[in-house]
Design an enzyme around this catalytic site. Structure first.
Site, PDB file in Angstrom:
ATOM      1  CG  HIS A  83      -7.501   3.286  -0.913  1.00  0.00           C
ATOM      2  ND1 HIS A  83      -6.317   3.976  -1.027  1.00  0.00           N
ATOM      3  CD2 HIS A  83      -7.226   2.256  -0.073  1.00  0.00           C
ATOM      4  CE1 HIS A  83      -5.376   3.402  -0.302  1.00  0.00           C
ATOM      5  NE2 HIS A  83      -5.923   2.344   0.291  1.00  0.00           N
ATOM      6  CD  GLU A 141      -5.877   5.123  -4.970  1.00  0.00           C
ATOM      7  OE1 GLU A 141      -5.468   5.994  -5.763  1.00  0.00           O
ATOM      8  OE2 GLU A 141      -6.208   5.382  -3.791  1.00  0.00           O
ATOM      9  CG  HIS A 172      -2.214  12.147  -0.531  1.00  0.00           C
ATOM     10  ND1 HIS A 172      -2.846  11.017  -0.060  1.00  0.00           N
ATOM     11  CD2 HIS A 172      -2.111  12.973   0.519  1.00  0.00           C
ATOM     12  CE1 HIS A 172      -3.091  11.154   1.231  1.00  0.00           C
ATOM     13  NE2 HIS A 172      -2.665  12.328   1.608  1.00  0.00           N
TER      14      HIS A 172
END
Length: 244
Positions: free
Chosen positions: A43, A70, A197
């Site tokens: 990410h 991401e 998450h």
């Protein structure tokens, strides 16, 4: 079968704290695959405080498992002459996950509002899919937002699971309930399903038991933290065991 994609951002955070190349982020990605990980996630953020755009580019030819990048499609690197969309189109990973990060946030903290961002997301999804990249939209466990996500043309949605992890210790059945509903809506909309998450060794197995049709979980912070005690090979094996 739910695949495990290891998010290696935290490894880059440790490297960047001292400069140099210890730990070696590229070797770590290769080793995660060697130890059984079925995907690698990065990410990159504009400030490159952990994964750098250069890391994202260098990892692609080194791994054979699915590569998931991401980020916020509006992001622009502070060190390279192009933005997130340019980076992803150059790399052409298996999957891009669109995350509505505000600049400067410590971590992702909300899913997309797919109603107000409908037209924008349609354009971005189309651009990536024209390059042969599977698209996933990071989203809260909100049935309406999932239904509207389906209208963008996305292939998958990724459920933002922070609230599940937070509420799990107080009552796992109540914590999982909105995610089961959201997952069913996604399935009814013919969307693939990812999740991520704060999933951990504590709560992952129950999540998988309740939503066994989830395609992929992306796990970074908890997994890398567990590896400090268990070692990365043993840690990956334990996370994979949660998904059996």
């Amino acid at each position: 079968m739910t695949k495990l994609s290891v998010n290696i951002n935290k490894v880059a955070t440790i490297r960047n704290a001292r400069g140099g190349n210890t730990p070696d982020v590229l070797k770590f990605a290769v080793d995660c695959e060697r130890f059984g990980a079925e995907g690698i996630t990065v990410h990159p953020r504009p400030d490159e405080r952990h994964i750098r755009y250069a890391d994202a580019l260098a990892i692609k030819p080194l791994i054979g498992v699915e590569y998931n990048i991401e980020g916020n499609p509006k992001g622009v690197s502070k060190s390279r002459p192009y933005g997130f969309i340019d980076l992803v189109k150059e790399i052409r990973p298996a999957q891009v996950t669109l995350v509505p990060d505000a600049e400067g946030v410590l971590t992702s903290n909300a899913g997309w509002d797919t109603i107000h961002n409908q037209d924008y997301l349609k354009d971005v999804v189309k651009e990536f899919k024209q390059c042969g990249i599977r698209v996933s939209i990071f989203i809260d466990a909100n049935p309406k937002m999932i239904e509207m996500a389906a209208r963008t043309g996305t292939d998958r949605v990724e459920l933002y699971t922070e609230s599940y992890a937070r509420e799990y210790p107080a009552g796992r059945e109540a914590a999982i309930a909105p995610f089961v509903e959201a997952a069913r809506v996604a399935r009814d909309c013919a969307l693939g399903l990812n999740a991520g998450h704060d999933l951990s060794l504590e709560n992952l197995a129950f999540f998988h038991q309740q939503i066994p049709w989830c395609d992929e979980v992306s796990i970074g912070h908890a997994l890398i933290s567990d590896a400090l005690y268990l070692g990365i090979e043993e840690t990956i094996h334990r996370y994979l065991a949660c998904l059996k």
